[in-house]
Design a protein around this motif. Structure first.
Motif, short mmCIF file in Angstrom:
data_model
loop_
_atom_site.label_atom_id
_atom_site.label_comp_id
_atom_site.label_asym_id
_atom_site.label_seq_id
_atom_site.Cartn_x
_atom_site.Cartn_y
_atom_site.Cartn_z
N THR A 27 -26.77 87.16 27.02
CA THR A 27 -25.39 86.86 26.66
C THR A 27 -25.25 86.11 25.34
N ALA A 28 -26.21 85.27 24.97
CA ALA A 28 -26.12 84.52 23.72
C ALA A 28 -26.46 85.41 22.54
N GLU A 29 -25.88 85.11 21.37
CA GLU A 29 -26.19 85.87 20.16
C GLU A 29 -27.58 85.49 19.64
N ASP A 30 -28.16 86.40 18.87
CA ASP A 30 -29.46 86.10 18.27
C ASP A 30 -29.30 84.98 17.27
N MET A 31 -30.18 84.01 17.34
CA MET A 31 -30.14 82.88 16.43
C MET A 31 -30.82 83.23 15.11
N PRO A 32 -30.23 82.83 13.98
CA PRO A 32 -30.94 82.97 12.70
C PRO A 32 -32.09 81.96 12.66
N PRO A 33 -32.96 82.06 11.65
CA PRO A 33 -34.04 81.07 11.54
C PRO A 33 -33.49 79.65 11.48
N VAL A 34 -34.11 78.76 12.24
CA VAL A 34 -33.69 77.35 12.28
C VAL A 34 -34.77 76.52 11.60
N TYR A 35 -34.33 75.63 10.72
CA TYR A 35 -35.24 74.76 10.00
C TYR A 35 -34.99 73.32 10.42
N GLN A 48 -27.63 64.41 0.72
CA GLN A 48 -29.04 64.41 0.32
C GLN A 48 -29.82 65.61 0.86
N VAL A 49 -29.27 66.31 1.85
CA VAL A 49 -30.01 67.43 2.42
C VAL A 49 -29.38 68.78 2.11
N ILE A 50 -28.13 68.78 1.63
CA ILE A 50 -27.50 70.07 1.30
C ILE A 50 -28.24 70.74 0.16
N TRP A 57 -37.84 71.82 4.08
CA TRP A 57 -37.63 72.08 5.50
C TRP A 57 -38.90 72.65 6.14
N ASP A 58 -39.06 72.39 7.42
CA ASP A 58 -40.08 73.04 8.23
C ASP A 58 -39.40 74.08 9.11
N VAL A 59 -40.10 75.21 9.32
CA VAL A 59 -39.53 76.27 10.15
C VAL A 59 -39.77 75.94 11.62
N LEU A 60 -38.72 76.09 12.42
CA LEU A 60 -38.85 75.89 13.86
C LEU A 60 -39.38 77.19 14.46
N ASN A 61 -40.64 77.19 14.88
CA ASN A 61 -41.28 78.42 15.33
C ASN A 61 -40.88 78.80 16.76
N GLN A 62 -40.57 77.79 17.57
CA GLN A 62 -40.20 78.09 18.94
C GLN A 62 -38.71 78.36 19.05
N ARG A 63 -38.28 78.85 20.20
CA ARG A 63 -36.87 79.23 20.37
C ARG A 63 -35.94 78.02 20.38
N ALA A 64 -36.45 76.87 20.77
CA ALA A 64 -35.61 75.67 20.82
C ALA A 64 -36.44 74.47 20.39
N ALA A 65 -35.79 73.52 19.74
CA ALA A 65 -36.50 72.33 19.27
C ALA A 65 -36.86 71.44 20.44
N TYR A 74 -33.82 63.56 13.30
CA TYR A 74 -34.13 64.93 12.90
C TYR A 74 -32.90 65.61 12.32
N TRP A 75 -33.14 66.32 11.22
CA TRP A 75 -32.12 67.20 10.65
C TRP A 75 -32.45 68.64 11.01
N PHE A 76 -31.46 69.42 11.40
CA PHE A 76 -31.64 70.84 11.65
C PHE A 76 -30.66 71.62 10.78
N HIS A 77 -31.12 72.82 10.36
CA HIS A 77 -30.30 73.61 9.43
C HIS A 77 -30.50 75.08 9.72
N PHE A 78 -29.41 75.83 9.71
CA PHE A 78 -29.48 77.29 9.79
C PHE A 78 -28.20 77.85 9.17
N ASN A 79 -28.27 79.12 8.78
CA ASN A 79 -27.14 79.80 8.15
C ASN A 79 -26.59 80.86 9.08
N LEU A 80 -25.29 80.83 9.31
CA LEU A 80 -24.64 81.82 10.15
C LEU A 80 -23.96 82.85 9.28
N PRO A 81 -24.21 84.14 9.53
CA PRO A 81 -23.51 85.18 8.76
C PRO A 81 -22.04 85.27 9.17
N ALA A 82 -21.28 86.00 8.39
CA ALA A 82 -19.86 86.18 8.71
C ALA A 82 -19.73 87.03 9.98
#
Length: 598
Positions: A27-35, A48-50, A57-65, A74-82
């Motif tokens: 049911t959940a959408e596919d997550m983009p890469p999370v850093y 300072q992080v934008i 950034w380090d890549v989050l290899n597992q499905r959840a931190a 911890y800072w987390f970052h990902f980009n969501l498409p339109a």
């Protein structure tokens, strides 16, 4: 019946959790890469992080931190498409202290949302036990999250369409409701058993189940959502507080079920030690910060559960039949505790299994302990039957005698209660109703008469020259006269609805609902004739008396009279009869209007 309900709830719980597990992944959408980025001192700002380079950034290899217990931010970052539909982001771990979320377009923050269990629950953008935040735009957007917590650094992020999230939440809510329904049923069932048997085991077990339920309500966020949403302090300490209470009562239950005091004093002292440590942990949890206590609570949980299992195994080997079932129940619970501990330490990444496995494990343990309770009850019943066979007929006779004595006492108590109820309403000497009852009855009859339109007669009677009787013969003789007069009044005023009251001293009041003036007047005259000709037999010989009477009727008085005015009118008519020479009756005839001010 109660056990059947519990079993069906448990089965429904298992089926529902299975459905949840099979439905969630689709049911959940596919997550983009999370850093992610570790902010050691927690002082970095969004500016300072934008737009930092990827090597920042380090890549989050597992499905959840999942980084275990850490004091780092911890800072987390990902980009969501339109997208052409609305979206929400869910962080399915309700124990995070502070989550600062930024939605950024063209290096500009377009929306900032702060959530966390250190915030008031009412401040959450969407009411949910997890952290659910609407995505600020349908356009492509960069998401930055700054997370600081004294709990385990676990950040399971997922993006949802609102309708799909609602469907998922409803399914999980149903499973959670079934679990807590099972908890409530078991608590009520055991409290009811305690009220019937006074066996402290049922009270201990109910308290243990309640503590487990509150602990899990704190773990999955339901407690903060429904029970203590206005108490951020309790939310920040719920896990160590309720965890400590759970192990206090778990040790009490174990010592009682397994009879460790008689069968194994050493293990009994060990369980007492667990109770002491859990009690100290409870006090420390109130006073000390969460981050100091949570890891200690996890260690205490694993150690205490291991000791409980060892106790069960030891007594199993000694031949205690239900010890093996107890050991199985605790083994299941310990397994779920260990899995949760590994997850909190960052060594286990299945958030769903960790979140709900302990619910299934504790439900399974509760069911097995319920089975032990049934076995123990059956064993006690067999022991009682064997003891009864060994008892002599003399003991049976004693039991019968005690039963008869108890029944006699119960009958006597019932009789005494009835007598007390009667005595509170009756005059002690004449056994008539007392003035207090009149004060209650008369207003009711007046209101009823106003509704129905029928009349009410009040007759007030006073013994003529009664003081002379007391002075001549003594008060005991006067009491005999009053008692006999009360008997005569009860004999002659027997119309349905008539009630006789001792108003005070030698005065009596007769309440006659539905009476008419002529019939009531004739009846009083007839009773006066009876009393005048009656010889009142006393210990000092026969005594003759006469009475005077005053009568008032509701519909004969002007205005909307109150009950007290009706009584006052009868009293005034009585004194007119006395002033006119006694041994006669007068009827109240209003000179002026009397209004009801009440």
């Amino acid at each position: 019946m109660a056990k059947s309900i519990v079993y069906w709830l448990a089965l429904a719980l298992l089926v529902t959790f299975s459905s949840v597990a099979s439905a969630r992944a689709e049911t959940a959408e596919d997550m983009p890469p999370v850093y992610y980025h570790v902010d050691k001192n927690g002082r970095q700002s969004i500016e300072q992080v934008i737009d930092k380079e990827l090597n920042f950034w380090d890549v989050l290899n597992q499905r959840a931190a999942s980084f275990g217990y850490t004091s780092d931010t911890y800072w987390f970052h990902f980009n969501l498409p339109a997208a052409d539909y609305d979206r929400v982001m869910r962080i399915a771990y309700p124990l995070l202290d502070n989550v600062d979320i930024y939605f950024v377009q063209n290096n500009q923050v377009i929306q900032r949302t702060i959530v966390g269990d250190e915030q008031e629950f009412s401040q959450r953008p969407i009411s949910s036990r997890n952290f659910v935040v609407p995505i600020a735009t349908r356009d492509s957007v960069a998401v930055y999250m700054k997370v600081a917590t004294s709990s385990s650094m676990r950040v399971p992020i997922s993006i949802w369409q609102p309708t799909k999230l609602l469907s998922d939440e409803q399914l999980v809510t149903t499973a959670t409701a079934l679990y807590f329904g099972l908890i409530i049923c078991m608590i009520v069932y055991n409290l009811f058993s305690f009220s019937l048997t006074r066996d402290p085991y049922f009270a201990y077990y109910s308290a243990y189940i309640l503590a487990i339920g509150l602990l899990l309500a704190g773990l999955d966020g339901s407690g903060y959502q429904y029970l203590w949403s206005n108490f951020e302090w309790l939310q920040s300490k719920a896990i160590p507080i309720f965890g400590s209470i759970a192990f206090i009562f778990a040790s009490l239950v174990a010592s009682h079920i397994l009879q460790t005091k008689e069968r194994s004093p050493k293990l009994h002292r060990g369980l007492q030690g667990v109770m002491v440590l859990a009690g100290l942990s409870f006090l420390a949890s109130i006073l000390l910060p969460y981050e100091w206590m949570i890891q200690w609570i996890l260690i205490l949980a694993i150690g205490a559960a291991a000791l409980l299992i060892c106790t069960g195994i030891s007594l199993w080997q000694q031949g205690l039949g239900y010890a093996r079932i107890y050991t199985l129940a605790l083994s299941v619970l310990l397994s779920t505790i260990v899995i949760n501990a590994l997850g909190y330490l960052g060594l286990f990444e299945s958030f769903f299994i960790q979140s709900y496995l302990i619910m299934l494990g504790s439900a399974f343990e509760i069911m097995l302990l319920s089975l032990i309770l049934a076995m123990r009850f059956n064993e006690n019943r067999k022991e009682r039957l064997a003891a009864e066979k060994r008892l002599s007929s003399r003991l049976e006779v004693k039991v019968k005698q005690r039963t008869e004595e108890l029944e006699a006492v119960m009958r006597k108590l019932k009789e005494m209660n009835k007598k007390l109820e009667v005595k509170s309403n009756e005059d002690r000497l004449t056994k008539l109703f007392n003035r207090g009852v009149l004060d209650e009855d008369l207003p009711l009859e007046v209101r009823r008469a106003r509704r129905t339109g029928y009349d009410i007669a009040i007759v007030m009677i006073d013994i003529d020259h009664f003081k002379k009787v007391n002075d001549k013969y003594g008060h005991p003789v006067g009491d005999e006269v009053l008692v006999e007069l009360a008997r005569l009044l009860k004999v002659h005023f027997r119309r349905a609805g008539d009630r006789i009251y001792r108003y005070g001293g030698e005065e009596f009041v007769i309440l006659m609902p539905g009476a008419q003036e002529l019939g009531c007047h004739d009846k009083v005259l007839a009773v006066m004739d009876v009393i005048r000709s009656h010889s009142f037999k006393t210990e000092r010989g026969a005594v003759k008396i006469t009475i005077s009477a005053g009568m008032s009727l509701l519909n004969s008085l002007p205005g909307h009279v109150a009950s007290k005015h009706l009584l006052e009118a009868a009293d005034k008519a009585l004194y007119e009869a006395k002033n006119a020479g006694r041994d006669q009756i007068r009827i109240a005839r209003p000179a002026t209007d009397v209004s009801d001010n009440s």
